[in-house]
Scaffold this motif. Structure first.
Motif, PDB file in Angstrom:
ATOM      1  N   ASP A  85       0.835  -1.204   0.000  1.00 58.08           N
ATOM      2  CA  ASP A  85       0.000   0.000   0.000  1.00 58.08           C
ATOM      3  C   ASP A  85       0.870   1.255   0.000  1.00 58.08           C
ATOM      4  O   ASP A  85       1.998   1.245   0.497  1.00 58.08           O
ATOM      5  CB  ASP A  85      -0.894   0.039   1.244  1.00 58.08           C
ATOM      6  N   THR A  86       0.315   2.346  -0.540  1.00 59.98           N
ATOM      7  CA  THR A  86       0.943   3.662  -0.415  1.00 59.98           C
ATOM      8  C   THR A  86       0.215   4.407   0.695  1.00 59.98           C
ATOM      9  O   THR A  86      -1.012   4.605   0.614  1.00 59.98           O
ATOM     10  CB  THR A  86       0.860   4.444  -1.729  1.00 59.98           C
ATOM     11  N   THR A  87       0.950   4.778   1.733  1.00 55.90           N
ATOM     12  CA  THR A  87       0.347   5.428   2.889  1.00 55.90           C
ATOM     13  C   THR A  87       0.783   6.890   2.969  1.00 55.90           C
ATOM     14  O   THR A  87       1.885   7.243   2.549  1.00 55.90           O
ATOM     15  CB  THR A  87       0.749   4.715   4.187  1.00 55.90           C
ATOM     16  N   ILE A  88      -0.079   7.720   3.507  1.00 52.46           N
ATOM     17  CA  ILE A  88       0.244   9.120   3.786  1.00 52.46           C
ATOM     18  C   ILE A  88       0.353   9.243   5.302  1.00 52.46           C
ATOM     19  O   ILE A  88      -0.645   9.027   6.016  1.00 52.46           O
ATOM     20  CB  ILE A  88      -0.828  10.081   3.243  1.00 52.46           C
ATOM     21  N   ARG A 121       2.553  14.464   6.213  1.00 55.42           N
ATOM     22  CA  ARG A 121       1.847  13.965   5.032  1.00 55.42           C
ATOM     23  C   ARG A 121       2.838  13.394   4.011  1.00 55.42           C
ATOM     24  O   ARG A 121       2.815  13.703   2.818  1.00 55.42           O
ATOM     25  CB  ARG A 121       0.951  15.054   4.409  1.00 55.42           C
ATOM     26  N   TYR A 122       3.693  12.549   4.516  1.00 60.13           N
ATOM     27  CA  TYR A 122       4.736  11.914   3.697  1.00 60.13           C
ATOM     28  C   TYR A 122       4.154  10.686   3.011  1.00 60.13           C
ATOM     29  O   TYR A 122       3.473   9.860   3.637  1.00 60.13           O
ATOM     30  CB  TYR A 122       5.919  11.525   4.581  1.00 60.13           C
ATOM     31  N   SER A 123       4.422  10.544   1.712  1.00 61.33           N
ATOM     32  CA  SER A 123       3.939   9.397   0.940  1.00 61.33           C
ATOM     33  C   SER A 123       4.950   8.259   1.024  1.00 61.33           C
ATOM     34  O   SER A 123       6.079   8.395   0.557  1.00 61.33           O
ATOM     35  CB  SER A 123       3.713   9.808  -0.518  1.00 61.33           C
ATOM     36  N   GLU A 128       5.468   4.080   0.359  1.00 65.09           N
ATOM     37  CA  GLU A 128       5.002   2.780  -0.122  1.00 65.09           C
ATOM     38  C   GLU A 128       5.564   1.697   0.795  1.00 65.09           C
ATOM     39  O   GLU A 128       6.791   1.558   0.924  1.00 65.09           O
ATOM     40  CB  GLU A 128       5.454   2.535  -1.560  1.00 65.09           C
ATOM     41  N   GLU A 135      -3.891   8.443   5.240  1.00 65.44           N
ATOM     42  CA  GLU A 135      -4.565   7.849   4.082  1.00 65.44           C
ATOM     43  C   GLU A 135      -3.904   6.526   3.705  1.00 65.44           C
ATOM     44  O   GLU A 135      -2.712   6.309   3.964  1.00 65.44           O
ATOM     45  CB  GLU A 135      -4.490   8.781   2.859  1.00 65.44           C
ATOM     46  N   LYS A 142      -3.700   4.115   0.161  1.00 70.08           N
ATOM     47  CA  LYS A 142      -4.032   3.928  -1.246  1.00 70.08           C
ATOM     48  C   LYS A 142      -3.532   2.549  -1.668  1.00 70.08           C
ATOM     49  O   LYS A 142      -2.397   2.182  -1.365  1.00 70.08           O
ATOM     50  CB  LYS A 142      -3.389   5.014  -2.108  1.00 70.08           C
TER      51      LYS A 142
END
Length: 429
Positions: A164-167, A186-188, A190, A241, A243
């Protein structure tokens, strides 16, 4: 100008240079015109002080260093050409004599390009592979394409999973105190990418949206920040988040979306053909490298440290450029990988030495076989570069000439001719 070259070690020598009095006088005139623009003398405007008054007030010696700086670069370059040597590092210059009414004498200790004693480079045996493409390889390539064309879909509920890609927000603490560079908002990230230090991403797995967690990790012993190396720290993390990749079905619609084919079967056959072509090129490159390596191993050459260091710097620039294309900086890479500049350069050292050695041997082979680059060879290369950069070939020629890169391009083409020569002369093992 007189220039005398004498070797004192295998790849090191001394260049003795003498420049006549007229050139010294000319350099002193230029130095005066430069310096007089900056001095203040009562009764005179800047730049208008007569030479005799300047010398009476400041002394002719005040012009010596500027005059040396004016004379030295051109004199050194001309002496190098006269001696027929190829420096590979900055010279150590010792000024022996410089004064008005005298010649200018200096010595330069120079590290030069090493001599290569070639071994056997004709008839080298190397394997010739006949690559085939298996169903497993085609399946793996299709899965990779699925991942590339996957859609990231926001997950409203449920825990974060590997892939998953997390924020996230995060802040690191050492002994309860925040440390520099350990905070992000709010770092993206994976999960499973290995971007963060070991143990971090695994502990984000399982977190739910809006959930907070203290993550315990230990920095590697070789971490570039000494105050954190080997230390146990706590990261306070909040997940905002999630994704998740939604993989497309491998069907006719997929084929239409990613290719010019109407059916998945046609697309799969084309993919198989392209995979075989790629493997053939890889096998050809592997054979070429094997021949080069054997020719290099058979030669004798003592490589100056300066050439290895220069190649490492080139590799570092290439690496940094690739990182920037991925949206990352070297500093971030050091932070996430736990390495520092010295460790990264250390990893590159073996490859850098091999590159330098191979290139020197190939240049020597080109020289031994009298391989030359023709005007048509250069024109063809400029046309290839023209297509690559979408600029006229003649414009590129002008740019390369003005930047002194045309000689480098010629040298590169000559090395390629040497590679082609030894591969054509090789035998199948």
């Amino acid at each position: 100008m007189k220039a005398n070259w004498e070797k004192i070690e295998k790849n090191v020598g001394v260049l003795e240079v003498e420049i006549d009095e007229a050139k010294v006088a000319e350099a002193l005139d230029k130095a005066f015109k430069k310096v007089v623009q900056k001095v203040n003398v009562p009764g005179f405007r800047k730049g208008k002080v007569p030479r005799r008054i300047f010398e009476a007030r400041f002394g002719i010696e005040s012009l010596y260093q500027d005059a040396i700086d004016i004379l030295l670069p051109g004199a050194y370059s001309e002496a190098v050409d006269q001696a027929g040597i190829t420096p590979v590092d900055r010279p150590e210059v010792d000024v022996e004599q410089f004064a008005q009414g005298q010649s200018f004498k200096f010595k330069a200790k120079v590290t030069v390009k090493p001599e290569v004693t070639l071994g056997d480079y004709k008839g080298i045996e190397a394997p010739a592979a006949e690559p085939e493409v298996s169903e497993e390889e085609i399946k793996a390539e299709l899965e990779r394409l699925q991942q590339r064309h996957a859609e990231l879909v926001v997950v409203d509920e449920g825990p974060a999973q590997q892939g998953d890609t997390t924020i996230i927000d995060f802040e690191g603490f050492l002994d309860g105190v925040p440390f520099e560079g350990g905070k992000g908002e709010r770092y993206s990230l994976e999960l499973g990418s290995g971007s963060f230090i070991p143990g971090f991403e695994e502990q984000v797995v399982g977190l739910n949206i809006a959930e907070e967690k203290d993550i315990d990790v230990t920095f590697p012993e070789n971490y570039q920040a000494e105050n954190l190396a080997g230390k146990a720290v706590v990261f306070k993390v909040k997940l905002h988040e999630i994704k998740r990749k939604n993989l497309p079905e491998l069907d006719d619609e997929f084929a239409k979306d990613v290719s010019e084919f109407d059916t998945f079967e046609e697309y799969k056959q084309d993919l198989s053909a392209k995979l075989k072509e790629r493997k053939e090129k890889e096998a050809e490159a592997a054979r070429e490298n094997a021949v080069i390596d054997k020719a290099s191993e058979a030669a004798e050459v003592e490589i100056p440290e300066a050439m290895i260091e220069s190649e490492i710097e080139n590799m570092m620039k290439d690496f940094e450029s690739r990182l920037r294309m991925q949206g990352m900086t070297l500093d971030l890479y050091y932070q996430f990988s736990g390495q520092d500049e010295a460790a990264l350069k250390g990893q590159m050292r073996v490859d850098a030495e091999k590159r330098v050695r191979n290139n020197l041997v190939l240049e020597a082979i080109a020289e031994a076989e009298k391989l030359e680059v023709s005007d048509s060879d250069l024109d063809e290369e400029l046309e290839n570069l023209s297509k690559m950069y979408n600029r006229p070939a003649e414009e590129l020629r002008t740019i390369f000439t003005s930047n002194g890169y045309l000689d480098t391009l010629n040298a590169d083409l000559k090395v390629r001719k040497a590679v082609k020569f030894i591969v054509e002369q090789s035998k199948t093992a």
